[in-house]
Design a protein around this motif. Structure first.
Motif, PDB file in Angstrom:
ATOM      1  N   LYS A   1       0.851  -1.187   0.000  1.00 15.69           N
ATOM      2  CA  LYS A   1       0.000   0.000   0.000  1.00 15.69           C
ATOM      3  C   LYS A   1       0.885   1.236   0.000  1.00 15.69           C
ATOM      4  O   LYS A   1       2.061   1.190   0.375  1.00 15.69           O
ATOM      5  CB  LYS A   1      -0.936   0.018   1.207  1.00 15.69           C
ATOM      6  CG  LYS A   1      -0.219   0.192   2.527  1.00 15.69           C
ATOM      7  CD  LYS A   1      -1.192   0.318   3.684  1.00 15.69           C
ATOM      8  CE  LYS A   1      -0.399   0.677   4.935  1.00 15.69           C
ATOM      9  NZ  LYS A   1      -1.207   1.174   5.983  1.00 15.69           N
ATOM     10  N   VAL A   2       0.305   2.340  -0.448  1.00 17.48           N
ATOM     11  CA  VAL A   2       1.001   3.616  -0.401  1.00 17.48           C
ATOM     12  C   VAL A   2       0.991   4.074   1.054  1.00 17.48           C
ATOM     13  O   VAL A   2      -0.072   4.243   1.651  1.00 17.48           O
ATOM     14  CB  VAL A   2       0.319   4.664  -1.306  1.00 17.48           C
ATOM     15  CG1 VAL A   2       1.003   6.024  -1.166  1.00 17.48           C
ATOM     16  CG2 VAL A   2       0.316   4.200  -2.759  1.00 17.48           C
ATOM     17  N   ASP A   3       2.167   4.232   1.613  1.00 12.13           N
ATOM     18  CA  ASP A   3       2.289   4.660   3.005  1.00 12.13           C
ATOM     19  C   ASP A   3       2.319   6.181   3.115  1.00 12.13           C
ATOM     20  O   ASP A   3       1.684   6.762   3.976  1.00 12.13           O
ATOM     21  CB  ASP A   3       3.558   4.073   3.621  1.00 12.13           C
ATOM     22  CG  ASP A   3       3.679   4.384   5.093  1.00 12.13           C
ATOM     23  OD1 ASP A   3       2.848   3.866   5.870  1.00 12.13           O
ATOM     24  OD2 ASP A   3       4.591   5.154   5.462  1.00 12.13           O
ATOM     25  N   ARG A   4       3.087   6.818   2.194  1.00 14.04           N
ATOM     26  CA  ARG A   4       3.185   8.275   2.200  1.00 14.04           C
ATOM     27  C   ARG A   4       3.905   8.723   0.936  1.00 14.04           C
ATOM     28  O   ARG A   4       4.546   7.932   0.252  1.00 14.04           O
ATOM     29  CB  ARG A   4       3.907   8.795   3.438  1.00 14.04           C
ATOM     30  CG  ARG A   4       5.360   8.394   3.537  1.00 14.04           C
ATOM     31  CD  ARG A   4       5.947   8.722   4.906  1.00 14.04           C
ATOM     32  NE  ARG A   4       7.319   8.281   5.043  1.00 14.04           N
ATOM     33  CZ  ARG A   4       7.724   7.070   5.364  1.00 14.04           C
ATOM     34  NH1 ARG A   4       6.833   6.116   5.587  1.00 14.04           N
ATOM     35  NH2 ARG A   4       8.998   6.773   5.476  1.00 14.04           N
ATOM     36  N   VAL A   5       3.793  10.004   0.678  1.00 12.11           N
ATOM     37  CA  VAL A   5       4.487  10.636  -0.435  1.00 12.11           C
ATOM     38  C   VAL A   5       5.301  11.778   0.141  1.00 12.11           C
ATOM     39  O   VAL A   5       4.823  12.508   1.017  1.00 12.11           O
ATOM     40  CB  VAL A   5       3.475  11.171  -1.476  1.00 12.11           C
ATOM     41  CG1 VAL A   5       4.135  12.121  -2.459  1.00 12.11           C
ATOM     42  CG2 VAL A   5       2.795  10.023  -2.193  1.00 12.11           C
ATOM     43  N   ILE A   6       6.521  11.928  -0.356  1.00 11.84           N
ATOM     44  CA  ILE A   6       7.368  13.040   0.079  1.00 11.84           C
ATOM     45  C   ILE A   6       7.849  13.780  -1.166  1.00 11.84           C
ATOM     46  O   ILE A   6       8.561  13.202  -1.999  1.00 11.84           O
ATOM     47  CB  ILE A   6       8.581  12.554   0.896  1.00 11.84           C
ATOM     48  CG1 ILE A   6       8.117  11.758   2.107  1.00 11.84           C
ATOM     49  CG2 ILE A   6       9.444  13.755   1.323  1.00 11.84           C
ATOM     50  CD1 ILE A   6       9.241  11.047   2.846  1.00 11.84           C
TER      51      ILE A   6
ATOM     52  N   LEU B   1       6.175   2.917  -0.260  1.00  6.72           N
ATOM     53  CA  LEU B   1       5.241   1.791  -0.212  1.00  6.72           C
ATOM     54  C   LEU B   1       5.612   0.886   0.944  1.00  6.72           C
ATOM     55  O   LEU B   1       6.796   0.733   1.263  1.00  6.72           O
ATOM     56  CB  LEU B   1       5.300   0.981  -1.509  1.00  6.72           C
ATOM     57  CG  LEU B   1       5.096   1.728  -2.817  1.00  6.72           C
ATOM     58  CD1 LEU B   1       5.311   0.790  -3.997  1.00  6.72           C
ATOM     59  CD2 LEU B   1       3.716   2.346  -2.864  1.00  6.72           C
ATOM     60  N   VAL B   2       4.607   0.269   1.532  1.00  7.32           N
ATOM     61  CA  VAL B   2       4.831  -0.727   2.571  1.00  7.32           C
ATOM     62  C   VAL B   2       4.139  -2.003   2.122  1.00  7.32           C
ATOM     63  O   VAL B   2       2.968  -1.989   1.744  1.00  7.32           O
ATOM     64  CB  VAL B   2       4.278  -0.261   3.940  1.00  7.32           C
ATOM     65  CG1 VAL B   2       4.392  -1.367   4.970  1.00  7.32           C
ATOM     66  CG2 VAL B   2       5.012   0.985   4.411  1.00  7.32           C
TER      67      VAL B   2
ATOM     68  N   GLU C   1       6.082 -10.367   7.390  1.00  7.36           N
ATOM     69  CA  GLU C   1       7.352  -9.679   7.184  1.00  7.36           C
ATOM     70  C   GLU C   1       7.040  -8.382   6.460  1.00  7.36           C
ATOM     71  O   GLU C   1       6.304  -8.382   5.470  1.00  7.36           O
ATOM     72  CB  GLU C   1       8.313 -10.546   6.363  1.00  7.36           C
ATOM     73  CG  GLU C   1       8.764 -11.778   7.102  1.00  7.36           C
ATOM     74  CD  GLU C   1       9.596 -12.697   6.226  1.00  7.36           C
ATOM     75  OE1 GLU C   1       9.362 -12.746   5.003  1.00  7.36           O
ATOM     76  OE2 GLU C   1      10.467 -13.373   6.780  1.00  7.36           O
ATOM     77  N   ARG C   2       7.585  -7.316   6.956  1.00  4.68           N
ATOM     78  CA  ARG C   2       7.280  -5.995   6.423  1.00  4.68           C
ATOM     79  C   ARG C   2       8.462  -5.465   5.617  1.00  4.68           C
ATOM     80  O   ARG C   2       9.602  -5.567   6.044  1.00  4.68           O
ATOM     81  CB  ARG C   2       6.980  -5.049   7.589  1.00  4.68           C
ATOM     82  CG  ARG C   2       6.398  -3.754   7.186  1.00  4.68           C
ATOM     83  CD  ARG C   2       5.889  -3.022   8.416  1.00  4.68           C
ATOM     84  NE  ARG C   2       5.254  -1.810   7.981  1.00  4.68           N
ATOM     85  CZ  ARG C   2       5.462  -0.624   8.500  1.00  4.68           C
ATOM     86  NH1 ARG C   2       6.271  -0.492   9.531  1.00  4.68           N
ATOM     87  NH2 ARG C   2       4.851   0.432   8.035  1.00  4.68           N
ATOM     88  N   LYS C   3       8.151  -4.902   4.451  1.00  6.84           N
ATOM     89  CA  LYS C   3       9.186  -4.344   3.600  1.00  6.84           C
ATOM     90  C   LYS C   3       8.761  -2.936   3.194  1.00  6.84           C
ATOM     91  O   LYS C   3       7.618  -2.710   2.811  1.00  6.84           O
ATOM     92  CB  LYS C   3       9.356  -5.203   2.346  1.00  6.84           C
ATOM     93  CG  LYS C   3      10.433  -4.727   1.424  1.00  6.84           C
ATOM     94  CD  LYS C   3      10.618  -5.691   0.263  1.00  6.84           C
ATOM     95  CE  LYS C   3      11.770  -5.233  -0.604  1.00  6.84           C
ATOM     96  NZ  LYS C   3      12.012  -6.172  -1.694  1.00  6.84           N
ATOM     97  N   ILE C   4       9.688  -1.998   3.297  1.00  6.16           N
ATOM     98  CA  ILE C   4       9.429  -0.622   2.883  1.00  6.16           C
ATOM     99  C   ILE C   4      10.196  -0.374   1.596  1.00  6.16           C
ATOM    100  O   ILE C   4      11.391  -0.653   1.516  1.00  6.16           O
ATOM    101  CB  ILE C   4       9.849   0.376   3.975  1.00  6.16           C
ATOM    102  CG1 ILE C   4       9.030   0.125   5.242  1.00  6.16           C
ATOM    103  CG2 ILE C   4       9.674   1.813   3.486  1.00  6.16           C
ATOM    104  CD1 ILE C   4       9.470   0.930   6.443  1.00  6.16           C
TER     105      ILE C   4
END
Length: 159
Positions: free
Chosen positions: A73-78, A93-94, A101-104
């Motif tokens: 999912k889209v976590d944030r935009v910078i 994205l996360v 297991e979490r990947k950024i």
């Protein structure tokens, strides 16, 4: 030790048509600035703001569906850089798999596409402090345009 890069949270205030595409007004209670984007992405952002879906998925809706199908999912935009009249952004994205297991993942992307995906996903949009300090405050222009109605076909504000 990583260099800290402070950010300012912003929101999409409005999307207005222009003769060459769309003007996206972004900001918060302290400042509003504008970026100019092509018409199709402006339409995608407007539709996402209104939570309006088309009969068939548009490109940004398709990307959102693909991400969801992959457990991301889209976590944030910078919006992290501005040079020679061009804004640059990072799409964060996360993804989480079946084993939790979490990947950024951080991806270079156009701010317009990133904003469309963030609005669609309800994800926050940030601007680095450096860019925040460099952008021109157009709050007065935004307030004037907000008082006018540009929803009529063929209406083109002078932006």
């Amino acid at each position: 030790m990583a260099k800290e890069n402070p950010v300012v949270e912003i929101q999409v205030k409005a999307v207005f048509p222009t003769s060459g595409g769309c003007a996206v007004f972004l900001g918060n209670s302290r400042k509003i600035f504008v970026i100019y984007i092509d018409h199709s992405v402006g339409l995608a952002i407007s539709m996402a703001l209104r939570q309006e879906a088309r009969e068939r998925p548009q490109t940004h809706e398709l990307i959102g569906s693909v991400l969801a199908g992959l457990g991301a999912k889209v976590d944030r935009v910078i919006i992290n850089h501005f040079a020679d009249g061009v804004y640059y952004a990072r799409l964060i994205l996360v993804a989480e798999n079946e084993l939790y297991e979490r990947k950024i993942v951080e991806i270079d992307a156009r701010p317009s596409d990133s904003i469309a995906l963030a609005v669609q996903a309800g994800a926050p949009i940030y601007l680095t402090q450096e860019v925040w300090e460099a952008v021109e405050d157009v709050t007065e222009l935004y307030q004037k345009m907000e008082q006018q109605d540009f929803s009529e076909p063929g209406t083109d504000p002078e932006v």
